[in-house]
Design a protein around this motif. Structure first.
Motif, PDB file in Angstrom:
ATOM      1  N   ASN A  26    -103.127 -38.194  68.348  1.00 31.36           N
ATOM      2  CA  ASN A  26    -102.876 -38.506  66.942  1.00 31.36           C
ATOM      3  C   ASN A  26    -104.178 -38.760  66.195  1.00 31.36           C
ATOM      4  O   ASN A  26    -104.334 -38.317  65.052  1.00 31.36           O
ATOM      5  CB  ASN A  26    -101.939 -39.710  66.812  1.00 31.36           C
ATOM      6  CG  ASN A  26    -100.510 -39.311  67.014  1.00 31.36           C
ATOM      7  OD1 ASN A  26    -100.074 -38.292  66.513  1.00 31.36           O
ATOM      8  ND2 ASN A  26     -99.785 -40.106  67.766  1.00 31.36           N
ATOM      9  N   ILE A  27    -105.105 -39.441  66.804  1.00 28.98           N
ATOM     10  CA  ILE A  27    -106.403 -39.687  66.162  1.00 28.98           C
ATOM     11  C   ILE A  27    -107.168 -38.386  66.001  1.00 28.98           C
ATOM     12  O   ILE A  27    -107.739 -38.108  64.936  1.00 28.98           O
ATOM     13  CB  ILE A  27    -107.213 -40.719  66.971  1.00 28.98           C
ATOM     14  CG1 ILE A  27    -106.570 -42.097  66.847  1.00 28.98           C
ATOM     15  CG2 ILE A  27    -108.666 -40.760  66.506  1.00 28.98           C
ATOM     16  CD1 ILE A  27    -107.135 -43.137  67.784  1.00 28.98           C
ATOM     17  N   VAL A  28    -107.183 -37.566  67.038  1.00 23.77           N
ATOM     18  CA  VAL A  28    -107.924 -36.301  66.997  1.00 23.77           C
ATOM     19  C   VAL A  28    -107.371 -35.364  65.925  1.00 23.77           C
ATOM     20  O   VAL A  28    -108.134 -34.692  65.222  1.00 23.77           O
ATOM     21  CB  VAL A  28    -107.888 -35.636  68.394  1.00 23.77           C
ATOM     22  CG1 VAL A  28    -108.276 -34.182  68.329  1.00 23.77           C
ATOM     23  CG2 VAL A  28    -108.800 -36.379  69.335  1.00 23.77           C
ATOM     24  N   GLN A  29    -106.070 -35.327  65.774  1.00 21.11           N
ATOM     25  CA  GLN A  29    -105.476 -34.410  64.817  1.00 21.11           C
ATOM     26  C   GLN A  29    -105.548 -34.905  63.376  1.00 21.11           C
ATOM     27  O   GLN A  29    -105.462 -34.102  62.445  1.00 21.11           O
ATOM     28  CB  GLN A  29    -104.013 -34.145  65.179  1.00 21.11           C
ATOM     29  CG  GLN A  29    -103.835 -33.459  66.515  1.00 21.11           C
ATOM     30  CD  GLN A  29    -104.422 -32.065  66.537  1.00 21.11           C
ATOM     31  OE1 GLN A  29    -104.473 -31.367  65.540  1.00 21.11           O
ATOM     32  NE2 GLN A  29    -104.878 -31.652  67.703  1.00 21.11           N
ATOM     33  N   ASN A  30    -105.719 -36.198  63.174  1.00 19.30           N
ATOM     34  CA  ASN A  30    -105.701 -36.743  61.817  1.00 19.30           C
ATOM     35  C   ASN A  30    -107.079 -37.041  61.241  1.00 19.30           C
ATOM     36  O   ASN A  30    -107.183 -37.350  60.061  1.00 19.30           O
ATOM     37  CB  ASN A  30    -104.843 -38.010  61.774  1.00 19.30           C
ATOM     38  CG  ASN A  30    -103.380 -37.684  61.962  1.00 19.30           C
ATOM     39  OD1 ASN A  30    -102.881 -36.727  61.400  1.00 19.30           O
ATOM     40  ND2 ASN A  30    -102.702 -38.474  62.762  1.00 19.30           N
ATOM     41  N   PHE A  31    -108.128 -36.979  62.046  1.00 16.60           N
ATOM     42  CA  PHE A  31    -109.473 -37.254  61.564  1.00 16.60           C
ATOM     43  C   PHE A  31    -110.395 -36.097  61.903  1.00 16.60           C
ATOM     44  O   PHE A  31    -110.159 -35.345  62.842  1.00 16.60           O
ATOM     45  CB  PHE A  31    -110.022 -38.549  62.183  1.00 16.60           C
ATOM     46  CG  PHE A  31    -109.263 -39.774  61.765  1.00 16.60           C
ATOM     47  CD1 PHE A  31    -109.415 -40.307  60.503  1.00 16.60           C
ATOM     48  CD2 PHE A  31    -108.373 -40.387  62.631  1.00 16.60           C
ATOM     49  CE1 PHE A  31    -108.717 -41.424  60.109  1.00 16.60           C
ATOM     50  CE2 PHE A  31    -107.657 -41.506  62.251  1.00 16.60           C
ATOM     51  CZ  PHE A  31    -107.829 -42.025  60.986  1.00 16.60           C
ATOM     52  N   LEU A  89     -94.834 -32.823  68.908  1.00 12.75           N
ATOM     53  CA  LEU A  89     -95.783 -32.915  67.789  1.00 12.75           C
ATOM     54  C   LEU A  89     -96.897 -31.880  67.909  1.00 12.75           C
ATOM     55  O   LEU A  89     -97.291 -31.268  66.915  1.00 12.75           O
ATOM     56  CB  LEU A  89     -96.396 -34.316  67.730  1.00 12.75           C
ATOM     57  CG  LEU A  89     -95.521 -35.435  67.189  1.00 12.75           C
ATOM     58  CD1 LEU A  89     -96.233 -36.768  67.330  1.00 12.75           C
ATOM     59  CD2 LEU A  89     -95.153 -35.183  65.757  1.00 12.75           C
ATOM     60  N   LEU A  90     -97.405 -31.699  69.107  1.00 18.72           N
ATOM     61  CA  LEU A  90     -98.492 -30.738  69.303  1.00 18.72           C
ATOM     62  C   LEU A  90     -98.064 -29.308  68.996  1.00 18.72           C
ATOM     63  O   LEU A  90     -98.862 -28.512  68.511  1.00 18.72           O
ATOM     64  CB  LEU A  90     -99.042 -30.835  70.720  1.00 18.72           C
ATOM     65  CG  LEU A  90     -99.891 -32.068  71.027  1.00 18.72           C
ATOM     66  CD1 LEU A  90    -100.273 -32.077  72.516  1.00 18.72           C
ATOM     67  CD2 LEU A  90    -101.138 -32.114  70.177  1.00 18.72           C
ATOM     68  N   PHE A  91     -96.818 -28.985  69.274  1.00 14.64           N
ATOM     69  CA  PHE A  91     -96.353 -27.624  69.039  1.00 14.64           C
ATOM     70  C   PHE A  91     -95.731 -27.407  67.665  1.00 14.64           C
ATOM     71  O   PHE A  91     -95.484 -26.271  67.270  1.00 14.64           O
ATOM     72  CB  PHE A  91     -95.350 -27.187  70.112  1.00 14.64           C
ATOM     73  CG  PHE A  91     -96.004 -26.744  71.366  1.00 14.64           C
ATOM     74  CD1 PHE A  91     -96.772 -25.593  71.386  1.00 14.64           C
ATOM     75  CD2 PHE A  91     -95.862 -27.466  72.521  1.00 14.64           C
ATOM     76  CE1 PHE A  91     -97.382 -25.168  72.542  1.00 14.64           C
ATOM     77  CE2 PHE A  91     -96.468 -27.057  73.702  1.00 14.64           C
ATOM     78  CZ  PHE A  91     -97.240 -25.910  73.707  1.00 14.64           C
ATOM     79  N   THR A  92     -95.442 -28.463  66.938  1.00 18.24           N
ATOM     80  CA  THR A  92     -94.824 -28.299  65.623  1.00 18.24           C
ATOM     81  C   THR A  92     -95.766 -28.718  64.500  1.00 18.24           C
ATOM     82  O   THR A  92     -96.283 -27.886  63.776  1.00 18.24           O
ATOM     83  CB  THR A  92     -93.511 -29.079  65.526  1.00 18.24           C
ATOM     84  OG1 THR A  92     -93.751 -30.454  65.814  1.00 18.24           O
ATOM     85  CG2 THR A  92     -92.477 -28.545  66.486  1.00 18.24           C
ATOM     86  N   ILE A  93     -96.000 -29.975  64.357  1.00 10.04           N
ATOM     87  CA  ILE A  93     -96.770 -30.477  63.216  1.00 10.04           C
ATOM     88  C   ILE A  93     -98.243 -30.160  63.340  1.00 10.04           C
ATOM     89  O   ILE A  93     -98.888 -29.745  62.379  1.00 10.04           O
ATOM     90  CB  ILE A  93     -96.552 -31.988  63.074  1.00 10.04           C
ATOM     91  CG1 ILE A  93     -95.095 -32.270  62.707  1.00 10.04           C
ATOM     92  CG2 ILE A  93     -97.479 -32.585  62.019  1.00 10.04           C
ATOM     93  CD1 ILE A  93     -94.729 -33.718  62.674  1.00 10.04           C
ATOM     94  N   TYR A  94     -98.826 -30.335  64.525  1.00 11.83           N
ATOM     95  CA  TYR A  94    -100.263 -30.178  64.686  1.00 11.83           C
ATOM     96  C   TYR A  94    -100.684 -28.756  65.022  1.00 11.83           C
ATOM     97  O   TYR A  94    -101.816 -28.511  65.357  1.00 11.83           O
ATOM     98  CB  TYR A  94    -100.782 -31.118  65.769  1.00 11.83           C
ATOM     99  CG  TYR A  94    -100.616 -32.577  65.425  1.00 11.83           C
ATOM    100  CD1 TYR A  94    -100.810 -33.038  64.137  1.00 11.83           C
ATOM    101  CD2 TYR A  94    -100.254 -33.491  66.393  1.00 11.83           C
ATOM    102  CE1 TYR A  94    -100.661 -34.367  63.823  1.00 11.83           C
ATOM    103  CE2 TYR A  94    -100.111 -34.837  66.083  1.00 11.83           C
ATOM    104  CZ  TYR A  94    -100.311 -35.264  64.789  1.00 11.83           C
ATOM    105  OH  TYR A  94    -100.164 -36.577  64.497  1.00 11.83           O
ATOM    106  N   MET A  95     -99.788 -27.796  64.946  1.00  9.01           N
ATOM    107  CA  MET A  95    -100.121 -26.425  65.305  1.00  9.01           C
ATOM    108  C   MET A  95    -101.046 -25.798  64.302  1.00  9.01           C
ATOM    109  O   MET A  95    -101.082 -25.815  63.200  1.00  9.01           O
ATOM    110  CB  MET A  95     -98.842 -25.613  65.450  1.00  9.01           C
ATOM    111  CG  MET A  95     -99.038 -24.365  66.185  1.00  9.01           C
ATOM    112  SD  MET A  95     -99.675 -24.740  67.791  1.00  9.01           S
ATOM    113  CE  MET A  95     -98.943 -23.541  68.765  1.00  9.01           C
TER     114      MET A  95
END
Length: 95
Positions: A26-31, A89-95
């Protein structure tokens, strides 16, 4: 395998690892990880290991739970829920 099913220390360790991996992604994908050179280098070194852990630990947990006929501590189920949410989350939102 039955001793691990009743081992609270191992169950708590798996739960903590799942929470830490969830927070990591979550930190890696949002910052912006490449804003600072050191943070970007650390991200590059840890990302492959964490990807392997995110997909390998739930698979091992699933086998572990099925072998023990679903009679394991609740921490294992919480860890599976966390990993399921993380993979989703990794396959949907953070793709």
């Amino acid at each position: 395998m039955n001793k691990l099913a009743e081992n609270k220390v191992f169950a708590n360790l798996i739960l903590v690892v799942s929470i830490l991996l969830f927070l990591y992604w979550n930190i890696v994908q949002n910052f912006d990880m490449y804003r600072f050179v050191i943070v970007g280098a650390l991200y590059e070194m840890t990302s492959i290991l964490s990807i392997i852990a995110v997909f390998l630990i739930p698979l091992i947990l699933l086998i572990f739970i099925v072998v023990n006929k679903f009679k394991v501590l609740k921490q294992y189920y919480f860890a599976m829920i966390i990993f399921t949410v993380l993979i989703t989350l990794l396959f949907t939102i953070y793709m």
